[in-house]
Design an enzyme around this catalytic site. Sequence first.
Site, PDB file in Angstrom:
ATOM      1  N   HIS A  23       4.911  -4.385  -2.474  1.00 20.64           N
ATOM      2  CA  HIS A  23       5.875  -4.721  -3.531  1.00 20.64           C
ATOM      3  C   HIS A  23       5.457  -4.144  -4.875  1.00 20.64           C
ATOM      4  CE1 HIS A  23       3.481  -8.064  -5.365  1.00 20.64           C
ATOM      5  NE2 HIS A  23       3.082  -8.291  -4.124  1.00 20.64           N
ATOM      6  N   ASP A  25       6.608  -5.252  -7.980  1.00 26.08           N
ATOM      7  CA  ASP A  25       6.584  -6.177  -9.116  1.00 26.08           C
ATOM      8  C   ASP A  25       5.228  -6.861  -9.233  1.00 26.08           C
ATOM      9  OD1 ASP A  25       7.295  -7.500  -6.646  1.00 26.08           O
ATOM     10  OD2 ASP A  25       7.654  -9.313  -7.818  1.00 26.08           O
ATOM     11  N   ASP A  85      -2.319  -6.503  -7.197  1.00 26.56           N
ATOM     12  CA  ASP A  85      -1.314  -7.182  -6.378  1.00 26.56           C
ATOM     13  C   ASP A  85       0.058  -6.796  -6.932  1.00 26.56           C
ATOM     14  OD1 ASP A  85       0.234  -8.913  -4.875  1.00 26.56           O
ATOM     15  OD2 ASP A  85      -0.435 -10.716  -5.916  1.00 26.56           O
ATOM     16  N   GLU A 119       9.004  -9.653  -5.171  1.00 26.70           N
ATOM     17  CA  GLU A 119       8.212 -10.426  -4.210  1.00 26.70           C
ATOM     18  C   GLU A 119       7.603 -11.655  -4.859  1.00 26.70           C
ATOM     19  OE1 GLU A 119       4.563 -11.576  -1.894  1.00 26.70           O
ATOM     20  OE2 GLU A 119       4.762 -10.951  -3.990  1.00 26.70           O
ATOM     21  N   GLU A 120       7.163 -11.520  -6.108  1.00 23.54           N
ATOM     22  CA  GLU A 120       6.461 -12.611  -6.768  1.00 23.54           C
ATOM     23  C   GLU A 120       7.360 -13.806  -7.089  1.00 23.54           C
ATOM     24  OE1 GLU A 120       3.469 -12.759  -6.711  1.00 23.54           O
ATOM     25  OE2 GLU A 120       2.532 -10.793  -6.901  1.00 23.54           O
ATOM     26  N   ASP A 142      -0.640  -6.418   1.522  1.00 22.67           N
ATOM     27  CA  ASP A 142      -0.492  -7.263   0.334  1.00 22.67           C
ATOM     28  C   ASP A 142      -1.475  -8.426   0.377  1.00 22.67           C
ATOM     29  OD1 ASP A 142       0.499  -8.414  -1.989  1.00 22.67           O
ATOM     30  OD2 ASP A 142       2.213  -9.340  -1.000  1.00 22.67           O
ATOM     31  N   HIS A 324      -3.331 -12.391  -9.931  1.00 21.89           N
ATOM     32  CA  HIS A 324      -2.492 -13.189 -10.835  1.00 21.89           C
ATOM     33  C   HIS A 324      -3.235 -13.650 -12.086  1.00 21.89           C
ATOM     34  CE1 HIS A 324       0.766 -14.421  -7.651  1.00 21.89           C
ATOM     35  NE2 HIS A 324       0.349 -13.174  -7.512  1.00 21.89           N
TER      36      HIS A 324
END
Length: 351
Positions: A23, A25, A85, A119-120, A142, A324
């Site tokens: 992903h 994003d 990520d 995705e997030e 991922d 994150h």
Amino acid sequence: YVYGSIPAAPGCEKAPKIGFLAHMDVVDDAPPCEDPRIVKAYDGGDILLNEKENIVMSPAEFPALKAVVGDDLIVTNGLTLLGGDNKAGIAEILTAAERLMSDPSIRHGAVKIAFTPDEEIGRGPAHFDVKHFDADFAYTVDGGLLGGVNYENFNAAKSEVTVSGKSIHPGSAKNQMKNASYIAMEFNALLPQEQKPEYTENYEGFYFLHAMESNVEKASMHYMLRDHDAKKFALKKEMMDHVAAFLNQKYGAGTVKVETTDMYLNMRDLIEPKFHLVQTVLDEMKKMGIEPKVEPIRGGTDGAQLTYKGLPCPNLCTGDANAHGRFEFVSINHMDQVTELILNILKAYAK
């Protein structure tokens, strides 16, 4: 959505069509990436991320560093997100694609590639065209540090809680004011306090108050509900309604409203009948000298939703850790090995 395809190598046309997804994003929990740098041959000690602000990343606080001693690491400036990520997954898939297209000796079936948005926030597969993608099965790339393989994830829901209060001047508020902020705090206190993210691990689910905004007149809270077990997941959703009903009886009908929406489900039940998808990864890791770590995902991936859309899709590691946040890092050595793993999976199915 970005889709790509590499035709099967000559003689491998009957091999399964295998997809790899990542992903594009990133989260907004920290400011966007600025000034990443490479730490060459990490020595196992503290890493000074930002000299001006004296921000240090220590293995005592972040034990994932102990697994990458000697590796070259991409790190943050201590103030912003890295975004490994899932930039790491994108880089690994594209590097594997580059290898396939430049080396005709590698045996492989048709390869399908896709990069997704959103995705997030759990909406990555919302408009994903499984039929157009045309893969027999796929892998999201991922995950975390090298060795990670996942085919179980949380059942997930979001729950929006709205509290309606009544504002009166505090000097004359007796028996009249209904403070929405207080009631919102009471709502949160009535949930199982031991089931917060900071107190849970492995298969333990949680209630996560992700965001809150309030004043006397109105309060709104955004919860994330998570559990691997379907029955416990259902109980969590019921608990939100039970707490609201209790407070409405206490403060008046309509004071608290709860709207809970399912986001994605645990893919385990659909992957287990096709366990060769996982077993092949485990076998190839062992051949490479990598110790596999089959762990439940304490989150979700695009693959969970795609599995329920008819595209079986376990998850592979990337070499990223501390995702994150400002202390995220990626091992370049792990990334190189994940690229090799992708190629080896393709070779295994092209025999």
